[in-house]
Design a protein around this motif. Structure first.
Motif, PDB file in Angstrom:
ATOM      1  N   HIS A 179      60.007  16.017   3.269  1.00  0.00           N
ATOM      2  CA  HIS A 179      60.373  15.409   4.545  1.00  0.00           C
ATOM      3  C   HIS A 179      59.330  15.702   5.613  1.00  0.00           C
ATOM      4  O   HIS A 179      59.109  14.897   6.520  1.00  0.00           O
ATOM      5  N   LEU A 180      58.685  16.866   5.507  1.00  0.00           N
ATOM      6  CA  LEU A 180      57.646  17.215   6.480  1.00  0.00           C
ATOM      7  C   LEU A 180      56.486  16.234   6.388  1.00  0.00           C
ATOM      8  O   LEU A 180      55.943  15.808   7.413  1.00  0.00           O
ATOM      9  N   ALA A 181      56.116  15.852   5.169  1.00  0.00           N
ATOM     10  CA  ALA A 181      55.035  14.886   4.985  1.00  0.00           C
ATOM     11  C   ALA A 181      55.408  13.530   5.572  1.00  0.00           C
ATOM     12  O   ALA A 181      54.571  12.859   6.185  1.00  0.00           O
ATOM     13  N   VAL A 182      56.657  13.137   5.401  1.00  0.00           N
ATOM     14  CA  VAL A 182      57.131  11.877   5.968  1.00  0.00           C
ATOM     15  C   VAL A 182      56.956  11.885   7.477  1.00  0.00           C
ATOM     16  O   VAL A 182      56.464  10.921   8.081  1.00  0.00           O
ATOM     17  N   GLU A 183      57.334  12.992   8.094  1.00  0.00           N
ATOM     18  CA  GLU A 183      57.212  13.104   9.552  1.00  0.00           C
ATOM     19  C   GLU A 183      55.746  13.130   9.984  1.00  0.00           C
ATOM     20  O   GLU A 183      55.369  12.506  10.981  1.00  0.00           O
TER      21      GLU A 183
END
Length: 270
Positions: A132-136
């Motif tokens: 999810h961090l990469a998505v953000e």
């Protein structure tokens, strides 16, 4: 639920053009079809094919897009070439998602599309999801999470829409089948892919084959335990798994559950 759907449509209407990261799962299929209903040909499905996803998943995305007339681009990614990925660290999902988001956003930009969305839902926040961090970081939108849609609600809305994937089993990339720290190789990925395909062919509806060295740990729905333990089925699975390269075959008594490899991380254990 219907209020969330209407809010989702209103949010999607704000986009001029949108690329949807489309894996073929229930969530991304629902998002893609809803976006297509709202934006029409201004929506593009972008699917990443790689060694950590079975080819059947890619073929299902192509069939879905053909069925509804949705434009699609299938691009390639080699996660095993990412520095550190094959060593399977605890942030493996982050490393993988960064590569995927890079490939998808680059593909979209080449088509003149600068907004990208992915299909995670609100339930995903309960698990360890470093991706999810990469998505953000890549500025990718998460419309389903934004309106608070749960997995159960997405399945029900998909059923009402007549989507063929509404009851499809949950799927995560094959790299999630390895205990953290165990090296990921193409050969091991193939072993897991073959093993899970066998279980699906035998009629098990929701499966995971987790790899612990030379041991395969089978996760299936508890209501299907009795079938797996039938002599003919058990013998078939054992013999085939050994052909694939496993020395030991076990059944997890807790049954199928998402993120079981994350248990040690979430509890602080090893």
């Amino acid at each position: 639920m219907n209020q969330k759907l209407e809010q989702l449509k209103q949010n999607l209407k704000k986009q001029n053009c949108l690329a949807v990261a489309f894996s073929g799962g229930v969530d991304s299929a629902f998002l893609l079809k809803t976006a297509f209903d709202v934006l029409g040909s201004n929506v593009l499905a972008v699917t990443v094919q790689s060694s950590i996803f079975p080819m059947r998943e890619t073929e299902e995305t192509k069939e879905f897009c053909r069925q509804y007339g949705i434009p699609q681009i299938v691009c390639q990614a080699d996660e095993l070439s990412i520095p550190g990925f094959a060593q399977n660290p605890a942030n493996r999902c982050y490393l993988c998602k960064c590569r995927m988001m890079q490939v998808i956003t680059d593909t979209a930009k080449k088509q003149g599309i600068f907004d990208v969305a992915e299909g995670s839902n609100i339930d995903d926040q309960a698990d360890y999801r470093p991706g999810h961090l990469a998505v953000e970081e890549f500025g990718v939108l998460s419309p389903l999470r934004e309106v608070g849609l749960t997995k159960a609600e997405i399945r029900e809305l998909s059923r009402q829409m007549g989507l063929p994937v509404w009851d499809k089993q949950s799927f995560a990339c094959l790299a999630s089948r390895f205990v953290y720290g165990e090296e990921i190789t193409r050969e091991k990925l193939e072993m897991i892919d073959q093993a899970e395909q066998l279980l699906l062919d035998l009629g098990f509806s929701q499966v995971r084959v987790r790899m612990h060295g030379q041991m395969a740990r089978i996760e299936i729905l508890p209501q299907q335990f009795e079938r797996l333990l039938q002599e003919s089925v058990r013998r078939c699975i054992t013999e085939k798994f050994r052909e694939y390269g496993f020395c030991y075959v076990t059944m997890d008594l807790l049954g199928y559950r998402t993120g079981s490899m994350n248990q040690g991380i979430l509890t602080g254990g090893n």
